[in-house]
Write an enzyme that holds these catalytic residues in place. Structure first.
Site, PDB file in Angstrom:
ATOM      1  N   LYS A 159       0.840  -1.157  -0.103  1.00 29.83           N
ATOM      2  CA  LYS A 159      -0.031  -0.053  -0.013  1.00 29.83           C
ATOM      3  C   LYS A 159       0.921   1.231   0.273  1.00 29.83           C
ATOM      4  O   LYS A 159       0.593   2.409  -0.776  1.00 29.83           O
ATOM      5  CB  LYS A 159      -0.953  -0.030   1.257  1.00 29.83           C
ATOM      6  CG  LYS A 159      -1.561   1.347   1.533  1.00 29.83           C
ATOM      7  CD  LYS A 159      -2.589   1.361   2.723  1.00 29.83           C
ATOM      8  CE  LYS A 159      -1.701   2.094   3.627  1.00 29.83           C
ATOM      9  NZ  LYS A 159      -2.602   2.572   4.797  1.00 29.83           N
ATOM     10  N   ASN A 160       1.634   1.274   0.721  1.00 29.77           N
ATOM     11  CA  ASN A 160       2.926   2.461   0.986  1.00 29.77           C
ATOM     12  C   ASN A 160       3.440   2.767   0.022  1.00 29.77           C
ATOM     13  O   ASN A 160       4.274   3.632  -0.223  1.00 29.77           O
ATOM     14  CB  ASN A 160       3.670   2.545   2.157  1.00 29.77           C
ATOM     15  CG  ASN A 160       2.841   2.628   3.616  1.00 29.77           C
ATOM     16  OD1 ASN A 160       1.789   3.169   3.495  1.00 29.77           O
ATOM     17  ND2 ASN A 160       3.201   2.248   4.573  1.00 29.77           N
ATOM     18  N   CYS A 195      -4.765   7.927   9.897  1.00 25.41           N
ATOM     19  CA  CYS A 195      -4.586   7.171  11.208  1.00 25.41           C
ATOM     20  C   CYS A 195      -4.337   8.568  12.179  1.00 25.41           C
ATOM     21  O   CYS A 195      -3.571   9.482  11.762  1.00 25.41           O
ATOM     22  CB  CYS A 195      -3.200   6.351  11.261  1.00 25.41           C
ATOM     23  SG  CYS A 195      -3.569   4.963  10.514  1.00 25.41           S
ATOM     24  N   ASP A 221       4.000  20.439   6.609  1.00 25.20           N
ATOM     25  CA  ASP A 221       4.790  21.528   6.133  1.00 25.20           C
ATOM     26  C   ASP A 221       6.251  21.365   5.415  1.00 25.20           C
ATOM     27  O   ASP A 221       6.669  22.088   4.360  1.00 25.20           O
ATOM     28  CB  ASP A 221       5.508  22.181   7.536  1.00 25.20           C
ATOM     29  CG  ASP A 221       6.390  21.536   8.634  1.00 25.20           C
ATOM     30  OD1 ASP A 221       6.275  20.360   8.462  1.00 25.20           O
ATOM     31  OD2 ASP A 221       7.210  22.172   9.141  1.00 25.20           O
ATOM     32  N   LEU A 222       6.923  20.091   5.347  1.00 25.10           N
ATOM     33  CA  LEU A 222       7.819  19.839   4.895  1.00 25.10           C
ATOM     34  C   LEU A 222       7.644  19.559   3.179  1.00 25.10           C
ATOM     35  O   LEU A 222       8.475  20.091   2.365  1.00 25.10           O
ATOM     36  CB  LEU A 222       8.590  18.214   5.253  1.00 25.10           C
ATOM     37  CG  LEU A 222       9.162  18.284   6.368  1.00 25.10           C
ATOM     38  CD1 LEU A 222       9.644  16.853   6.819  1.00 25.10           C
ATOM     39  CD2 LEU A 222      10.605  19.081   6.486  1.00 25.10           C
ATOM     40  N   ILE A 235       9.719   7.151  16.182  1.00 20.29           N
ATOM     41  CA  ILE A 235       9.017   8.086  14.917  1.00 20.29           C
ATOM     42  C   ILE A 235       8.032   8.766  15.294  1.00 20.29           C
ATOM     43  O   ILE A 235       7.902  10.019  14.874  1.00 20.29           O
ATOM     44  CB  ILE A 235       8.757   6.723  13.883  1.00 20.29           C
ATOM     45  CG1 ILE A 235      10.440   5.795  13.579  1.00 20.29           C
ATOM     46  CG2 ILE A 235       8.666   7.473  12.668  1.00 20.29           C
ATOM     47  CD1 ILE A 235      11.259   6.418  12.823  1.00 20.29           C
TER      48      ILE A 235
END
Length: 421
Positions: A22-23, A117, A125-126, A330
């Site tokens: 999926k990612n 999620c 912002d990145l 993370i």
């Protein structure tokens, strides 16, 4: 709302095939917007987020052609609107990935701030700063990111990511593929899914070097053409089924996967006492009926231990011999499933970003509630080994990331069924 009912105590045994990642599929679908001809993407997983992305394209005037194997052909030349509306974007964080391609290819975009999620702060912002470095003019108003390319198009830029961001790296890499001149992305994400996206862009004619390292160089080209591309296997789905087998003392062979992108997880499974063997596109795990040993885990960006496998290893430690610490570096708020596991008798203490798990021989079935995608997988794993029945509510979280989870587990012998809400 659908629920899963799982009767624990069955040792998993058998073979299953792993779905497309999926990612990887979501950014690759977003990248099809860069093409000036039809593009075919194969091995898409049958998941809600994928369906939402395809529906988003439909809203924009693109008519994807889907076959029964969930290959999709997309021709972005038919696009009629450059708006990604809130009602679709709100359920899926990955919708931000259409921002870079639309600005690069069509000169403007209007994308609602995303949902998905509820895990800590995942700032966009990145993405915005990266596009601004390439000359884009961006306003955030009314819950929408409104972006315009400068006259003459986006310009290549040297951009440093303050924090490693997978979707940020992907968005800026896609935009840079059609920018004027060279872009250099430093402190870029190294995940295999980023490499898969880069390989897809290269298949369309992009000039990209260094994907898989922390410095990616992109020389912009005038156009990207048609391509056919197969999405990589899902390493997190792979890891989840391996942990499920380990927790139940069983044996599973996962096929159509790639052991080279899961090394940190395989090492931890071996440390827990599993016998792991691998081939070019398969992994077999055998616990020989043993109870796993507790392991210490610290999440970090690839190639270290993935945050998306953290919850599953809390489930492993919960029934293991000994005590193991799981440190999450993370995301914040990624221990929400712990409180549901307490209901099943798990002994887990959370201190800041660390979960200290003391293994117990027996978990008990209980009604529990899924809180996010990977946490819900950990509840399924715990339920497989618990005594009695576990009822898992809010399983739409699971359906966002796992294709046919109950069918695959049934193939391994699990007693699991879906009850419509």
């Amino acid at each position: 709302m659908d629920k899963l009912i799982i009767t624990g105590g069955v040792r998993l045994d058998g073979e299953i095939r792993i779905s497309g990642a999926k990612n990887s599929a979501l950014p690759i679908l977003a990248a099809t917007l860069l093409a000036d001809g039809p593009v075919t993407v194969q091995n898409l997983p049958h998941l809600h987020d994928i369906t939402t992305m395809i529906e988003l394209f439909g809203r924009m005037g693109i008519e994807p052609v889907i076959d029964e194997k969930l290959s999709v052909e997309i021709d972005p030349r038919t696009i009629k609107t450059l708006i990604a509306p809130y009602e679709l974007v709100k359920t899926m964080r990955a919708s931000i990935l259409v921002l870079g391609p639309m600005v690069a290819r069509f000169g403007e975009a209007e994308v609602a701030l995303p949902g998905g999620c509820a895990i800590g702060s995942r700032p966009v912002d990145l993405h915005i700063r990266g596009l601004e470095a390439m000359g884009a003019i961006i306003d955030v108003e009314g819950g929408y990111i409104k972006a315009k390319a400068p006259e003459g198009g986006l310009r290549g830029a040297h951009f440093f990511f303050d924090t490693v961001s997978v979707t940020g790296t992907e968005n800026i890499m896609m935009a840079a593929s059609l920018a004027n001149g060279r872009s250099v992305l430093e402190n870029a994400a190294r995940e295999p899914e980023v490499v898969d996206l880069a390989n897809f862009l290269i298949a369309m004619g992009a000039k990209i070097h260094g994907a898989g390292t922390d410095t990616i160089t992109i020389d912009g080209v005038k156009r990207l053409g048609s391509a056919t591309y197969k999405v990589m296997p899902d390493r997190i789905e792979t890891g989840t089924y391996l942990v499920a087998a380990a927790v139940t003392g069983g044996r599973v062979k996962v096929k159509d996967t790639d052991p080279t992108i899961l090394e940190a997880v395989l090492l931890k499974l071996q440390e827990a006492g599993a016998e792991v063997t691998t081939g070019e596109d398969w992994i077999e795990l055998n616990m020989h009926g043993k109870r796993p040993k507790a392991v210490n885990v610290r999440t970090a960006p690839y190639p270290a231990f993935p945050t998306d496998m953290q919850a599953q290893f809390i489930s492993l430690n919960a029934i293991a011999e000994g005590t193991g610490a799981v440190i999450e570096t993370i995301f914040e708020n990624r221990f929400m499933h712990v409180y549901e596991m307490h209901r099943m008798g798990a002994q887990i203490q959370v201190e800041g970003n660390t979960a200290i798990v003391t293994g117990t021989e027996v978990l008990k079935g209980a009604p529990v509630m899924a809180t996010d995608l990977r946490a819900s997988a950990s509840l399924v794993i715990s339920a497989l080994v618990a005594q009695g029945d576990t009822l898992i509510d809010r399983i739409y979280h699971i359906d966002r990331g796992y294709e046919c989870i109950e069918e695959k587990l049934q193939m391994l012998g699990a007693k699991i069924r879906r009850v419509p809400g």
